[in-house]
Scaffold this motif. Structure first.
Motif, mmCIF file in Angstrom:
data_model
loop_
_atom_site.group_PDB
_atom_site.id
_atom_site.type_symbol
_atom_site.label_atom_id
_atom_site.label_comp_id
_atom_site.label_asym_id
_atom_site.label_seq_id
_atom_site.Cartn_x
_atom_site.Cartn_y
_atom_site.Cartn_z
ATOM 1 N N GLY A 197 44.736 25.967 44.983
ATOM 2 C CA GLY A 197 44.197 27.196 45.575
ATOM 3 C C GLY A 197 45.307 28.174 45.884
ATOM 4 O O GLY A 197 46.414 28.087 45.394
ATOM 5 N N GLY A 198 44.984 29.143 46.739
ATOM 6 C CA GLY A 198 46.000 30.097 47.134
ATOM 7 C C GLY A 198 45.441 31.492 47.165
ATOM 8 O O GLY A 198 44.748 31.867 48.102
ATOM 9 N N ASP A 199 45.724 32.272 46.163
ATOM 10 C CA ASP A 199 45.335 33.673 46.112
ATOM 11 C C ASP A 199 43.855 33.850 45.822
ATOM 12 O O ASP A 199 43.222 33.009 45.206
ATOM 13 N N ARG A 200 43.369 34.996 46.253
ATOM 14 C CA ARG A 200 41.996 35.377 45.905
ATOM 15 C C ARG A 200 41.974 35.774 44.438
ATOM 16 O O ARG A 200 42.949 36.290 43.919
ATOM 17 N N GLU A 201 40.847 35.509 43.808
ATOM 18 C CA GLU A 201 40.701 35.794 42.389
ATOM 19 C C GLU A 201 39.517 36.711 42.150
ATOM 20 O O GLU A 201 38.621 36.808 42.979
ATOM 21 N N GLN A 202 39.548 37.349 41.010
ATOM 22 C CA GLN A 202 38.384 38.070 40.510
ATOM 23 C C GLN A 202 38.068 37.505 39.136
ATOM 24 O O GLN A 202 38.974 37.249 38.340
ATOM 25 N N VAL A 222 41.527 36.256 37.306
ATOM 26 C CA VAL A 222 42.843 36.869 37.513
ATOM 27 C C VAL A 222 43.031 37.134 39.002
ATOM 28 O O VAL A 222 42.053 37.297 39.739
ATOM 29 N N PRO A 223 44.272 37.180 39.474
ATOM 30 C CA PRO A 223 44.505 37.490 40.885
ATOM 31 C C PRO A 223 43.868 38.829 41.258
ATOM 32 O O PRO A 223 43.860 39.767 40.459
ATOM 33 N N SER A 224 43.350 38.905 42.477
ATOM 34 C CA SER A 224 42.648 40.117 42.904
ATOM 35 C C SER A 224 43.582 41.320 43.030
ATOM 36 O O SER A 224 43.107 42.453 43.048
ATOM 37 N N PHE A 225 44.884 41.103 43.089
ATOM 38 C CA PHE A 225 45.806 42.232 43.185
ATOM 39 C C PHE A 225 46.066 42.914 41.838
ATOM 40 O O PHE A 225 46.745 43.933 41.769
ATOM 41 N N LEU A 226 45.482 42.381 40.751
ATOM 42 C CA LEU A 226 45.623 43.014 39.440
ATOM 43 C C LEU A 226 44.512 44.044 39.233
ATOM 44 O O LEU A 226 43.391 43.862 39.691
ATOM 45 N N LYS A 241 47.304 29.304 36.719
ATOM 46 C CA LYS A 241 45.889 29.352 37.101
ATOM 47 C C LYS A 241 45.105 30.274 36.180
ATOM 48 O O LYS A 241 43.977 29.971 35.796
ATOM 49 N N VAL A 242 45.696 31.409 35.832
ATOM 50 C CA VAL A 242 45.037 32.335 34.905
ATOM 51 C C VAL A 242 44.812 31.635 33.570
ATOM 52 O O VAL A 242 43.702 31.664 33.027
#
Length: 186
Positions: free
Chosen positions: A20-25, A37-41, A172-173
């Protein structure tokens, strides 16, 4: 010993897919596939003309593209260029050709270990590549996948100095690619 090492690498790749870790979209591309992909992209449109998906964050120097190609397109490419005696229309050849093309576009390429695995029921080959482009040291995490009718490449890259910061997210991606239509058995 080599089989044990390759098995260990595969297990580590698959375990890190579940971390886990970062939020994803979750991004859906038509009815073909999804990718987390990470939500910061943010969506981009100028990273690769052949890409069906492009996301980036220029501040964090994190980039992702997906290129999907019909399997019969690879066969046509092999036939037209008299390469059918060298390459087959399979995941190994697709991954090798894709990696060779990318390697030829960078200076001093350094290839990582290639890991053969299954990701979401698709045969896949994962690897890393380091090198220099226009005086900038870069780090790529690359996946090649065999779907039912298509091959896919997921390319994620960052500055070499940010490899340790982004490598887990990149993995993860790569582990999140899913075809959206029902799978048939191979």
């Amino acid at each position: 010993m080599k089989k044990t090492f390759t098995l260990l690498l595969t297990i580590l790749f698959l375990q890190s897919c579940a971390l886990g870790g970062d939020r994803e979209q979750i991004v859906s591309v038509e009815d073909r596939y999804t990718l987390a992909v990470p939500s910061f992209l943010s969506k981009a449109n100028d990273l690769n003309n052949d890409a069906s998906l492009q996301y980036m964050n220029g501040i964090r120097e994190f980039y992702v593209v997906v290129i999907d190609e019909p399997k019969d397109g690879l066969q046509q490419l092999l036939d037209e260029n008299d390469l059918s005696s060298i390459y087959n229309n399979d995941i190994d050849s697709y991954a090798d050709i894709s990696l060779n093309i990318l390697s030829n576009s960078i200076n001093s390429p350094v290839h990582g270990e290639v890991v053969d695995t299954l990701i979401n029921s698709m045969p896949a080959r994962l690897t890393t590549l380091k090198g220099e482009i226009d005086g900038i040291d870069v780090f790529y995490y690359i996946g090649a996948y065999e779907g039912i009718k298509n091959y896919y490449q997921v390319l994620s890259w960052t500055l070499a100095s940010r490899e340790s910061t982004h490598k887990q997210r990149m993995n993860k991606v790569l582990c999140s690619l899913k075809e959206t239509h029902p799978r048939k058995k191979y």
